[in-house]
Design a protein around this motif. Structure first.
Motif: not given
Length: 471
Positions: A302-312, A355-373
């Motif tokens: 989902q991080q990649g999805q959010a980054i792809a929205q920056l492009f045409p 950019s805010a969507n990317i930041d949110a996706a990054d935060a969700r990824q960090q949350e998922a990483l902490a949950s996995y650990q």
């Protein structure tokens, strides 16, 4: 600057934007930090026992497990969520492909802008269009590929969640069944004790009538009997409540489980030795850990999805069919029509939303990483706690078993001495109270030993029916 840098990099490398997922390398201990016990061994290459309830050699328990697996509504809910996730993945896969439609469009229109001296286009006219159109949004920057990766990981997470629900269900059915057998044993024990107390009341009554004891002894004997009788409805209620809980686990209406467990039987006990596999094997097997890892994979995509929205967004479109302003000439050769085109849509003014969507996706990824650990640490702790509890409880049960044997002998001696007039009735009461308390405690300890063993099998991740089907 951030958007321009990422865009330039994507054009140069011509690859999917966003991070590629790689499972985190989390160090695991080589062995378990648990106490040694007579019925526990370790084998680093041992497989997780997925049908552990069979070791209790109880056909009723096995039957209940099968019924729960077929009728439990939590499992049915989990299966429905898998179907939903599979459908979502199908949608994500379809988004990568072109779409085509049958078109039939009939319109009447006029130019609403009239120029001075030129009014020809203001006269209404008709258009008739029939044919096929197609469009294809090119996934140049990989946003849709990342969406497919995310939905695939979410499907696998849903399947792991179903497996986790099954592990919990199997353990809960077994625990509830052990409770039922324990309460039945308590009822048998209490009933036998009531009969013994009734016999004691008769003996005391005879001695009172012959003048060999006092009214106080008679009163105390009756009080002891009444106290034992009061325990019967208590355990009857606990037994009924456990049966109702079992009904829910089986997905049945109240009373369905009673027919299966009505016959009194002892608490199921496993006679086999518990074998612990290596921590890495157990962690890889536990469905909750697998689910957390797949959720991390989905969040990374989902991080990649959010980054792809920056492009045409670049899409191609085309039409082939018939077009005419007169419906009566629509099928003539002159009505043949086609068009092809392309479309580019590139967001340039969004006030930081992307950019805010990317930041949110990054935060969700960090949350998922902490949950996995956290899931790994929790799994290791579950195994250590359950194995320790089981080994210590087994030691406690064995000691109680010796205590009960000694108390039975002591009670028999006290009753014999009282009949012969060599001791007071208080000695008999104390011996009987101590015996009943130790027997009741032994019944509870035996059940708790089985409960703790069930908790061990659950912590190992056993019971999710072996290999997970391919998504």
């Amino acid at each position: 600057m951030r958007s321009a840098s990422i865009f330039a990099l994507a054009l140069l490398t011509a690859c999917t934007v966003g991070p590629d997922y790689k499972a985190p390398d989390i160090g695991l201990p080589a062995s378990w930090f648990v106490p040694a016990a007579p019925k526990i061994t370790t084998d680093a290459k041992a497989e997780i026992d997925q049908a552990w309830w069979q070791h209790f050699n109880d056909p009723v328990l096995s039957q209940l497990i099968d019924k729960a697996a077929a009728g439990n509504f939590d499992l049915k809910i989990a299966e429905a969520r898998i179907a939903e996730a599979r459908a979502a993945r199908g949608t994500a896969r379809a988004d990568l492909l072109p779409t085509a439609n049958i078109v039939s469009n009939n319109e009447r229109q006029a130019n609403r802008i009239a120029f001075p001296g030129f009014t020809g286009l203001t006269k209404p006219f008709n258009t008739f269009e029939d044919g096929f159109d197609a469009s294809w949004e090119l996934d140049i920057f990989g946003g849709k590929k990342r969406a497919l990766e995310s939905s695939s990981a979410e499907l696998e997470a849903a399947m792991a969640s179903r497996d986790d629900a099954r592990v919990s269900l199997m353990a809960e059915v077994a625990r509830t069944y052990v409770d039922i057998r324990q309460y039945q044993q308590q009822l048998v024990l209490t009933t036998d004790t009531v009969k013994a107390e009734q016999n004691t009341v008769s003996i005391v009554g005879e001695r009172y009538h012959t003048g060999n004891t006092s009214q106080l002894d008679v009163t105390q004997a009756k009080a002891q009997l009444e106290q034992m009788q009061s325990q019967l409805p208590y355990y009857q209620n606990l037994l009924a409540q456990a049966e109702y809980s079992l009904d829910v686990l089986l997905g049945e209406q109240p009373g369905a489980a009673h027919a299966l467990v009505a016959s009194t039987k002892p608490v199921p006990v496993s006679a086999i030795e518990l074998v612990l596999a290596a921590p890495a094997n157990i962690i890889a097997n536990r469905p909750d850990v697998r689910m957390a890892e797949r959720e991390l994979a989905a969040a990374t995509a989902q991080q990649g999805q959010a980054i792809a929205q920056l492009f045409p967004d670049i899409s191609l479109s085309g039409f082939v069919g018939l077009l005419n302003v007169n419906s009566s000439h629509l099928l003539e050769a002159g009505s043949k029509s086609w068009d092809v085109g392309g479309n580019v849509l590139w967001p340039i003014l969004n006030y930081g939303k992307l950019s805010a969507n990317i930041d949110a996706a990054d935060a969700r990824q960090q949350e998922a990483l902490a949950s996995y650990q956290k899931s790994i640490i929790s799994a290791l702790s579950d195994v250590a706690k359950s194995v320790t509890a089981y080994s210590r409880q087994e030691e406690f049960r064995r000691a109680l078993n010796k205590t009960v044997a000694d108390n039975r002998e002591s009670t028999a001696i006290a009753r014999s001495r009282y009949r012969e007039g060599l001791s007071t009735f208080l000695d008999v009461l104390d011996a009987e109270r101590t015996l009943y308390a130790s027997e009741s405690q032994l019944a509870q300890a035996s059940a708790q030993t089985s409960q703790n063993l069930i908790a061990v099998y659950k912590s190992l991740g056993g019971g999710w029916a072996g290999q997970t089907p391919q998504p």
